[in-house]
Design an enzyme around this catalytic site. Structure first.
Site, PDB file in Angstrom:
ATOM      1  N   PHE A 126       0.848  -1.190   0.000  1.00 46.25           N
ATOM      2  CA  PHE A 126       0.000   0.000   0.000  1.00 46.25           C
ATOM      3  C   PHE A 126       0.885   1.242   0.000  1.00 46.25           C
ATOM      4  O   PHE A 126       1.715   1.421   0.887  1.00 46.25           O
ATOM      5  CB  PHE A 126      -0.924   0.036   1.221  1.00 46.25           C
ATOM      6  N   ASP A 211       9.149   2.661   1.847  1.00 49.96           N
ATOM      7  CA  ASP A 211       7.975   3.396   2.307  1.00 49.96           C
ATOM      8  C   ASP A 211       7.826   3.121   3.800  1.00 49.96           C
ATOM      9  O   ASP A 211       7.350   2.064   4.204  1.00 49.96           O
ATOM     10  CB  ASP A 211       6.744   2.918   1.522  1.00 49.96           C
ATOM     11  N   LYS A 240       2.562   9.463   8.580  1.00 49.42           N
ATOM     12  CA  LYS A 240       1.685   9.200   9.727  1.00 49.42           C
ATOM     13  C   LYS A 240       2.056   9.890  11.047  1.00 49.42           C
ATOM     14  O   LYS A 240       1.459  10.891  11.389  1.00 49.42           O
ATOM     15  CB  LYS A 240       1.505   7.696   9.891  1.00 49.42           C
TER      16      LYS A 240
HETATM   17  C1  LIG Z   1      -0.919   5.208   5.233  1.00 48.23           C
HETATM   18  C2  LIG Z   1       0.111   4.830   4.241  1.00 48.23           C
HETATM   19  C3  LIG Z   1       0.300   5.564   3.057  1.00 48.23           C
HETATM   20  C4  LIG Z   1      -0.610   6.690   2.646  1.00 48.23           C
HETATM   21  O1  LIG Z   1      -0.568   7.765   3.509  1.00 48.23           O
HETATM   22  P1  LIG Z   1      -1.702   8.917   3.391  1.00 48.23           P
HETATM   23  O2  LIG Z   1      -1.253   9.930   4.397  1.00 48.23           O
HETATM   24  O3  LIG Z   1      -2.999   8.271   3.727  1.00 48.23           O
HETATM   25  O4  LIG Z   1      -1.648   9.418   2.012  1.00 48.23           O
HETATM   26  C5  LIG Z   1       1.344   5.210   2.221  1.00 48.23           C
HETATM   27  N1  LIG Z   1       2.151   4.192   2.523  1.00 48.23           N
HETATM   28  C6  LIG Z   1       2.004   3.458   3.648  1.00 48.23           C
HETATM   29  C7  LIG Z   1       2.961   2.353   3.926  1.00 48.23           C
HETATM   30  C8  LIG Z   1       0.979   3.751   4.534  1.00 48.23           C
HETATM   31  O5  LIG Z   1       0.817   3.003   5.628  1.00 48.23           O
END
Ligand SMILES: *Cc1c(COP(=O)(O)O)cnc(C)c1O
Length: 390
Positions: A126, A211, A240
């Protein structure tokens, strides 16, 4: 709730609760009922709710200068970047407003730097909801409705180095991975996989983008998850918990890569505002000064051990996954929704990350007694059993 249905686009399945206040690891609803929070706003409120240091920093900055734009220099943005670089590797930062935007920046920088375009990511990953980060996300069902997807992304099975190697071709510029797949259901990359991925990128001249939007900043018991693996990426993305609850994203890239972004190549109106950066600096200070990263490792083990115990006693629990305070409990059936709701009724906030997986992302300030309460309630709920799937 009626008005929400009338005025808000129905993209979220919300649980039937209205939260009005938070303090530390506690939340209160509009009737004054108290909850222990094992979700912390999807890993955003890592210091707990309304941490006084974050509140004070934000309040002070708000009265001084909320926003000026990146047409000018502002001091908190630079101070935050210096702090982040001192915690990671020799490089430079770009500030965005969310995880998806941090990843968008990473994708653009990878393309500009390498003059190539294809990025290999993992199935079940994700990376966000914008079109490019959705294309990067290895979940077909999320993409289908919005086709055509931007081109230049290839997905391979997670934790399989041979598949990663086979996906690389003359158009490839980068490999992008989560050290622990969060939204995909808490799947941990093996040490061997990330180390081999690093070697593969070096061998082929590719960028390794990690990420760390969810895993970063102490969540896993190290400041950054990559530090568990004895490797260094070329870029990491954060979001986050970075702003102590305020919206901010960051891309950090090795200096040589970072310098491929030149004036005008990328930008954002809100990114790196004095307000969010002041909150982020305060949050980082708390994280370091209160030893919360080390605590996450210890309490994560306590939580995992407790869940393993539940698993030993009840066949509903199938597998416990995760590192530190990023933990998933896979179930033998699609019971996550029901468990989530039952726990909520008993004052415990947990998250159904997939139909058969519960996720726990408590604030790093959580204490043992609160974990005990979670385990007790979870035990009661599971003990009652389930009649049908979901
Ligand atoms: C939550 C998340 C995102 C997206 O972040 P947003 O602030 O919702 O755009 C991207 N990568 C990972 C691994 C995430 O957990």
């Amino acid at each position: 709730m009626d008005k929400e249905q009338k005025y808000i686009m129905q993209t979220y399945s919300r649980l039937p609760v209205v939260f009005v206040r938070g303090q530390g690891s506690r939340l209160w609803d509009e009737d004054g009922a108290e909850y222990i929070d094992f979700v912390s706003g999807l890993g955003v409120c890592s210091l707990g709710h309304a941490h006084p240091a974050v509140v004070e920093a934000a309040r002070n900055q708000m009265g001084r200068l909320i926003h000026a734009s990146n047409l000018y220099y502002t001091q908190p943005q630079i101070e935050l970047a210096e702090k982040l670089i001192n915690l990671t590797f020799e490089g430079k930062c770009f500030f965005a407003n969310s995880g998806a935007e941090a990843n968008e920046a990473a994708i653009k920088l990878a393309r500009k730097h390498s003059k190539n375009y294809e990025i290999v990511t993992a199935e079940n990953s994700f990376h966000g909801r914008t079109l490019a980060t959705l294309a990067a996300t290895g979940q077909r069902e999320k993409q289908k409705l919005f086709e055509p997807m931007p081109v230049g992304f290839k997905h391979v099975p997670f934790n399989k180095i041979d598949a990663l190697r086979s996906a690389i071709n003359e158009n490839t510029c980068a490999v992008m991975l989560e050290p622990i797949q969060g939204e995909g259901g808490v799947h941990v990359a093996t040490r061997e996989y990330l180390q081999n991925a690093r070697e593969l990128c070096d061998e082929k001249g590719l960028l390794l983008i990690l990420d760390e939007v969810q895993t970063g900043l102490g969540r896993t018991g190290k400041m950054f998850a990559y530090q568990h693996y004895g490797i260094e990426p070329d870029m990491i993305t954060l979001a986050k918990s970075l702003g102590g609850g305020l919206p901010i994203g960051a891309l950090i890239a090795r200096r040589k890569v970072a310098e491929s972004f030149e004036k005008g190549d990328h930008g954002t109106t809100f990114g790196g505002s004095p307000l969010v950066c002041s909150a982020a600096i305060a949050a980082l200070n708390v994280l370091e000064n209160d030893g919360l990263v080390e605590k996450a490792a210890i309490l994560g083990k306590y939580l995992t051990d407790g869940l393993e115990n539940l698993k030993a006693k009840n066949s509903v629990v199938k597998e416990i996954r995760g590192i530190g305070l990023m933990v998933g409990a896979a179930l033998n059936g699609d019971f996550a929704e029901e468990i989530q709701l039952q726990c909520l009724k008993k004052g415990i906030v947990v998250n159904k990350v997939t139909p058969n997986t519960l996720r726990f992302l408590p604030p790093l300030t959580i204490i043992q007694e609160e974990i005990d309460q979670l385990l007790e309630v979870l035990g009661e709920v599971i003990e009652k059993g389930f009649t049908d799937a979901g």
